[in-house]
Scaffold this motif. Structure first.
Motif, PDB file in Angstrom:
ATOM      1  N   CYS A  49      15.861 -12.629  35.232  1.00 13.49           N
ATOM      2  CA  CYS A  49      14.988 -11.292  35.334  1.00 13.49           C
ATOM      3  C   CYS A  49      13.978 -10.998  35.508  1.00 13.49           C
ATOM      4  CB  CYS A  49      15.325 -10.789  33.419  1.00 13.49           C
ATOM      5  SG  CYS A  49      13.644  -9.396  33.902  1.00 13.49           S
ATOM      6  N   HIS A  50      13.694 -10.218  37.045  1.00 10.30           N
ATOM      7  CA  HIS A  50      11.872 -10.365  37.165  1.00 10.30           C
ATOM      8  C   HIS A  50      11.435  -9.873  36.898  1.00 10.30           C
ATOM      9  CE1 HIS A  50      13.146 -10.140  42.010  1.00 10.30           C
ATOM     10  NE2 HIS A  50      13.967  -9.266  41.896  1.00 10.30           N
ATOM     11  N   LEU A  51      11.117  -9.685  35.595  1.00  8.64           N
ATOM     12  CA  LEU A  51      10.406  -9.187  34.165  1.00  8.64           C
ATOM     13  C   LEU A  51       9.743 -10.367  33.393  1.00  8.64           C
ATOM     14  CD1 LEU A  51      10.802  -5.333  34.104  1.00  8.64           C
ATOM     15  CD2 LEU A  51       9.426  -6.481  35.604  1.00  8.64           C
ATOM     16  N   PHE A  80      11.758  -3.161  29.394  1.00  3.63           N
ATOM     17  CA  PHE A  80      13.065  -3.136  30.683  1.00  3.63           C
ATOM     18  C   PHE A  80      12.979  -3.858  31.003  1.00  3.63           C
ATOM     19  CE2 PHE A  80      10.675   1.301  31.073  1.00  3.63           C
ATOM     20  CZ  PHE A  80      11.564   1.993  32.164  1.00  3.63           C
ATOM     21  N   HIS A  81      14.163  -4.415  31.944  1.00  2.00           N
ATOM     22  CA  HIS A  81      14.755  -5.284  32.497  1.00  2.00           C
ATOM     23  C   HIS A  81      15.173  -4.919  34.187  1.00  2.00           C
ATOM     24  CE1 HIS A  81      14.781  -7.896  28.919  1.00  2.00           C
ATOM     25  NE2 HIS A  81      15.280  -7.221  28.535  1.00  2.00           N
ATOM     26  N   ASN A  82      14.635  -6.463  35.114  1.00  2.00           N
ATOM     27  CA  ASN A  82      14.804  -6.103  36.140  1.00  2.00           C
ATOM     28  C   ASN A  82      16.070  -7.874  36.659  1.00  2.00           C
ATOM     29  OD1 ASN A  82      15.355  -6.011  38.442  1.00  2.00           O
ATOM     30  ND2 ASN A  82      13.359  -5.082  39.774  1.00  2.00           N
ATOM     31  N   ASN A 107      21.777  -3.298  29.072  1.00  2.00           N
ATOM     32  CA  ASN A 107      20.751  -3.693  27.923  1.00  2.00           C
ATOM     33  C   ASN A 107      19.973  -3.099  27.164  1.00  2.00           C
ATOM     34  OD1 ASN A 107      17.269  -3.839  27.678  1.00  2.00           O
ATOM     35  ND2 ASN A 107      16.333  -3.190  29.199  1.00  2.00           N
ATOM     36  N   ASP A 120      19.991  -7.336  43.343  1.00  2.00           N
ATOM     37  CA  ASP A 120      19.022  -6.868  42.033  1.00  2.00           C
ATOM     38  C   ASP A 120      19.049  -5.063  42.212  1.00  2.00           C
ATOM     39  OD1 ASP A 120      16.390  -5.594  41.603  1.00  2.00           O
ATOM     40  OD2 ASP A 120      14.975  -7.220  43.087  1.00  2.00           O
ATOM     41  N   GLY A 158      17.714  -3.907  40.222  1.00  2.00           N
ATOM     42  CA  GLY A 158      16.186  -2.719  39.678  1.00  2.00           C
ATOM     43  C   GLY A 158      15.841  -2.426  38.071  1.00  2.00           C
ATOM     44  N   ARG A 159      14.590  -1.500  37.794  1.00  2.00           N
ATOM     45  CA  ARG A 159      14.499  -1.910  36.170  1.00  2.00           C
ATOM     46  C   ARG A 159      15.050  -0.634  35.352  1.00  2.00           C
ATOM     47  NH1 ARG A 159       8.864  -2.948  35.433  1.00  2.00           N
ATOM     48  NH2 ARG A 159       8.668  -0.185  34.484  1.00  2.00           N
ATOM     49  N   TYR A 160      15.743  -1.511  34.814  1.00  2.00           N
ATOM     50  CA  TYR A 160      16.167  -0.354  34.035  1.00  2.00           C
ATOM     51  C   TYR A 160      15.977  -0.866  31.766  1.00  2.00           C
ATOM     52  CZ  TYR A 160      20.293  -3.412  33.628  1.00  2.00           C
ATOM     53  OH  TYR A 160      21.143  -4.712  33.779  1.00  2.00           O
ATOM     54  N   PRO A 161      16.279   0.637  31.898  1.00  2.00           N
ATOM     55  CA  PRO A 161      15.504   0.422  29.546  1.00  2.00           C
ATOM     56  C   PRO A 161      16.559   0.302  29.355  1.00  2.00           C
ATOM     57  CG  PRO A 161      16.114   3.084  30.534  1.00  2.00           C
ATOM     58  CD  PRO A 161      16.141   1.843  32.102  1.00  2.00           C
TER      59      PRO A 161
END
Length: 238
Positions: A161-163, A124-126, A119, A137, A139-142
């Motif tokens: 991306c979930h977000l 954040f991306h997921n 990233n 999946d 998960g969220r990470y910066p």
């Protein structure tokens, strides 16, 4: 300057040419040629900002749209015969999150490869996929963090991306390392192919596969141009 930067970044991340070393180069040949795209230029989609102060990838020019489509085509070989084993331990495969986009948009890899998803955005991306070929999946990470996925089955893996719902990409997991992505002028080259008969496939996410039977002769280069009909990415409703 910005358009040159983005094109250079994509070219640095896409494996323009991947091939396996073989013990006897005399028993191998090359396949090369130019890809012609037949289609209208894609429509530019609206993008809604979740982070108003954050700059995403600038809209591409008409030439960059065409170049992008060449970068989204994969030329690869299929065969009923097994290919020589390869050592891909030196490969560093990445699909970067930058400007709220996945770069590259299309990433061809050999089965058994591990892909990193760093990233580089200040948000954040997921990253995830619900593909039957590989479900994951991360998960969220910066920004500055990265997650990895092993792709151990062949097939098409859509990535999202979930977000950020407008982020998408595809990882194309192939059986062998004999594939190429055309350069910005549309030329491709697959080298060191063991002599023999193969099915050459031209793949694009919005096109039916183009398949051609080819015969690779040891010590020779087969010249083969390919036409790929690509549909508009936003066709008008019927």
């Amino acid at each position: 300057m910005m358009t040159r930067f983005w094109l250079a970044l994509v070219l640095s991340l896409v494996p323009v040419l991947v091939y396996a070393d073989v013990d006897d180069p005399v028993a191998t040949g090359d396949i090369q040629g130019k890809v012609k795209i037949t289609r209208k230029l894609p429509a530019q989609r609206m993008r809604f900002r979740l982070y108003p102060g954050f700059k995403s990838v600038p809209p591409p020019t008409a030439k960059e749209k065409r170049d992008d489509e060449w970068q989204n085509i994969v030329i690869y070989l299929k065969s009923d015969q097994p290919f020589p084993a390869i050592d891909d331990s030196d490969q560093h495969l990445e699909m970067v999150q930058m400007g709220e986009s996945f770069i590259p948009h299309i990433l061809p890899v050999v089965k058994g490869s591990t892909v990193r998803f760093p990233n580089q955005d200040p948000i954040f991306h997921n990253v995830f996929s619900l593909s039957g070929t590989k479900t994951f999946d991360l998960g969220r990470y910066p920004k500055g963090d990265s997650r990895s996925v092993l792709f151990d089955q062949t097939g098409i893996v859509p990535v999202f991306c979930h977000l950020h719902s407008d982020m998408s990409a595809i990882i194309l997991v192939l059986e062998n390392p004999y594939f190429a992505v055309p350069d910005p002028d549309g030329y491709y080259r697959i080298v060191n192919v063991p002599a023999g008969q193969y099915t050459l496939v031209a793949w694009h996410e919005r096109s039916e596969q183009v398949e051609l039977q080819v015969q690779v002769v040891a010590g020779q280069a087969l010249e083969l141009d390919i036409t790929v009909p690509i549909e508009d990415d936003e066709s008008p409703p019927h």
